[in-house]
Design a protein around this motif. Structure first.
Motif, mmCIF file in Angstrom:
data_model
loop_
_atom_site.group_PDB
_atom_site.id
_atom_site.type_symbol
_atom_site.label_atom_id
_atom_site.label_comp_id
_atom_site.label_asym_id
_atom_site.label_seq_id
_atom_site.Cartn_x
_atom_site.Cartn_y
_atom_site.Cartn_z
ATOM 1 N N ASP A 111 2.500 10.846 -6.508
ATOM 2 C CA ASP A 111 1.249 10.350 -5.953
ATOM 3 C C ASP A 111 0.289 9.927 -7.062
ATOM 4 O OD1 ASP A 111 2.292 10.971 -3.514
ATOM 5 O OD2 ASP A 111 1.134 12.798 -3.230
ATOM 6 N N LEU A 112 0.197 10.760 -8.071
ATOM 7 C CA LEU A 112 -0.719 10.469 -9.178
ATOM 8 C C LEU A 112 -0.333 9.205 -9.921
ATOM 9 C CD1 LEU A 112 -1.292 14.067 -10.599
ATOM 10 C CD2 LEU A 112 -2.937 12.663 -9.344
ATOM 11 N N GLU A 133 -4.339 9.145 0.966
ATOM 12 C CA GLU A 133 -3.853 10.485 1.324
ATOM 13 C C GLU A 133 -4.432 10.887 2.679
ATOM 14 O OE1 GLU A 133 -2.302 13.680 2.001
ATOM 15 O OE2 GLU A 133 -1.813 13.216 -0.098
ATOM 16 N N PHE A 134 -3.554 11.237 3.636
ATOM 17 C CA PHE A 134 -3.993 11.560 4.990
ATOM 18 C C PHE A 134 -3.985 13.055 5.278
ATOM 19 C CE2 PHE A 134 -3.411 7.109 5.381
ATOM 20 C CZ PHE A 134 -4.143 6.693 6.476
ATOM 21 N N GLY A 135 -3.521 13.868 4.324
ATOM 22 C CA GLY A 135 -3.419 15.287 4.616
ATOM 23 C C GLY A 135 -2.326 15.546 5.636
ATOM 24 N N LEU A 144 0.849 -1.186 0.000
ATOM 25 C CA LEU A 144 0.000 0.000 0.000
ATOM 26 C C LEU A 144 0.892 1.247 0.000
ATOM 27 C CD1 LEU A 144 -2.494 -1.035 2.837
ATOM 28 C CD2 LEU A 144 -2.707 -1.476 0.380
ATOM 29 N N TYR A 145 0.337 2.353 -0.477
ATOM 30 C CA TYR A 145 1.056 3.623 -0.513
ATOM 31 C C TYR A 145 0.272 4.645 0.306
ATOM 32 C CZ TYR A 145 2.994 7.972 -2.470
ATOM 33 O OH TYR A 145 3.569 9.206 -2.651
ATOM 34 N N TYR A 169 -2.326 3.604 -11.275
ATOM 35 C CA TYR A 169 -2.223 2.168 -11.497
ATOM 36 C C TYR A 169 -2.802 1.338 -10.345
ATOM 37 C CZ TYR A 169 0.747 3.297 -15.452
ATOM 38 O OH TYR A 169 1.229 3.798 -16.646
ATOM 39 N N PHE A 170 -2.808 1.903 -9.152
ATOM 40 C CA PHE A 170 -3.302 1.163 -7.982
ATOM 41 C C PHE A 170 -4.231 2.061 -7.158
ATOM 42 C CE2 PHE A 170 1.127 -0.062 -8.917
ATOM 43 C CZ PHE A 170 0.918 -1.357 -9.361
ATOM 44 N N PRO A 171 -5.355 2.455 -7.711
ATOM 45 C CA PRO A 171 -6.232 3.430 -7.039
ATOM 46 C C PRO A 171 -6.783 2.943 -5.710
ATOM 47 C CG PRO A 171 -7.337 2.438 -8.928
ATOM 48 C CD PRO A 171 -5.906 2.035 -9.024
#
Length: 308
Positions: A32-33, A45-47, A20-21, A38-40
């Motif tokens: 990030d994009l 994103e945690f801010g 996981l990212y 490729y792995f949505p």
């Protein structure tokens, strides 16, 4: 280094669906994009909430996932320290922490964004491996190494298009330092993106008739004590160079090896003096704090003068 790091992570993610990212307002929109494209379902994103980021990563790791956490190094190492210690390292979970902007590499953003104490802060934590790549290809290899290691890992990345010194098929010597240049008078031991500066200084010293070894340390913990002992036995003096505070980092690790016995050599520590750094251009800050090539040369000359 960031693109090499992400390329390596993308390759691993293709092979392992448990990867996981996780990021916290990293500012690296393109990277990030790329992962999200490729792995949505595996990008989060945690801010600006680094403590939550690391805590969530620990929970995911405890559930069988392999989270790679990527965000600005100072906020990861300092703001989320308690979570790294208690949630990740105490539980010995396979959370892979990647901090971008090591040392002074984001000089214009000022001391709050400079990462000059992260090694000192983190290397005392049990179970944590610390990797400090010097070039893009080494960063690529460090991500692979982090994945292979079963426990928590911290990788510190720079952001200044570092000069490449390794071949396309480079393999990281797991847990070991590497001799990139051989000499007999002085051994310069360095870690991270300062390598190009060190190589420049070594070449300048050679013109003065000073034979210099350059030893790169991509793995800060576990530390290759044998490489330090070998250098101390072979060379007249040692000099550590790091884009980090002189206390608690590479220099301290080398001093610990020498203090524990088995070898001794006069040693100089080139790094950030015990101060908070100023805002400025990267190259100007290196010169100001004596961590440029001229500063390394002066460090070698100082310890040679002491020896005589």
């Amino acid at each position: 280094m960031q693109s090499s790091c992400m390329g390596s992570l993308m390759e691993l993610a293709e092979q392992d669906p448990n990867i996981l990212y996780l990021t916290a307002d990293s500012g690296e929109g393109g990277l990030d994009l790329m992962f999200r494209r490729y792995f949505p379902d595996r990008a989060f994103e945690f801010g600006i909430a680094e403590e939550n980021l690391v805590g969530a990563a620990a929970g995911l790791a405890a559930s069988g996932k392999i989270p790679f956490v990527y965000t600005a190094a100072p906020f990861l190492a300092y703001r989320a320290y308690e979570f790294i210690r208690n949630d990740v390292c105490l539980q010995n979970l396979p959370v892979k922490l990647i901090g971008s902007g090591s040392g002074l590499s984001v000089g214009s953003l000022g001391p709050t964004h400079h990462t000059t104490e992260d090694i000192a802060v983190l290397r005392s934590l049990p179970n944590l491996t610390i990797l400090s790549p010097a070039t893009p290809r080494q960063a690529y290899a460090c991500v692979k190494e982090a994945y292979r290691r079963p426990g928590p890992v911290y990788i510190r990345l720079a952001m200044n298009r570092e000069t490449e010194y390794f071949d396309q098929d480079y393999q990281l010597p797991s847990g070991r330092a590497e001799v990139l240049r051989d000499g007999r008078d002085a051994a310069i031991i360095s870690t991270g993106c300062i390598l190009d500066t060190v190589m420049t200084a070594a070449a300048a010293l050679e013109t003065q008739g000073i034979s210099v070894s350059v030893i790169n340390v991509p793995t800060i913990k576990p530390f290759d004590a044998g490489a330090v002992r070998d250098a101390a036995q072979k060379c007249r003096i040692l000099c550590t160079v790091e884009e980090h505070n002189i206390y608690g980092g590479l220099g301290s690790a080398v001093a610990e090896v020498l203090a524990w016995g088995g070898a001794a050599a006069p040693t100089e520590f080139v790094g950030i003096p015990d101060t908070f750094t100023e805002t400025g251009k990267y190259t100007e800050l290196l010169a100001k704090y004596g961590v440029d090539a001229a500063g390394v040369v002066r460090g070698i000359e100082r310890v040679l003068a002491r020896k005589h």
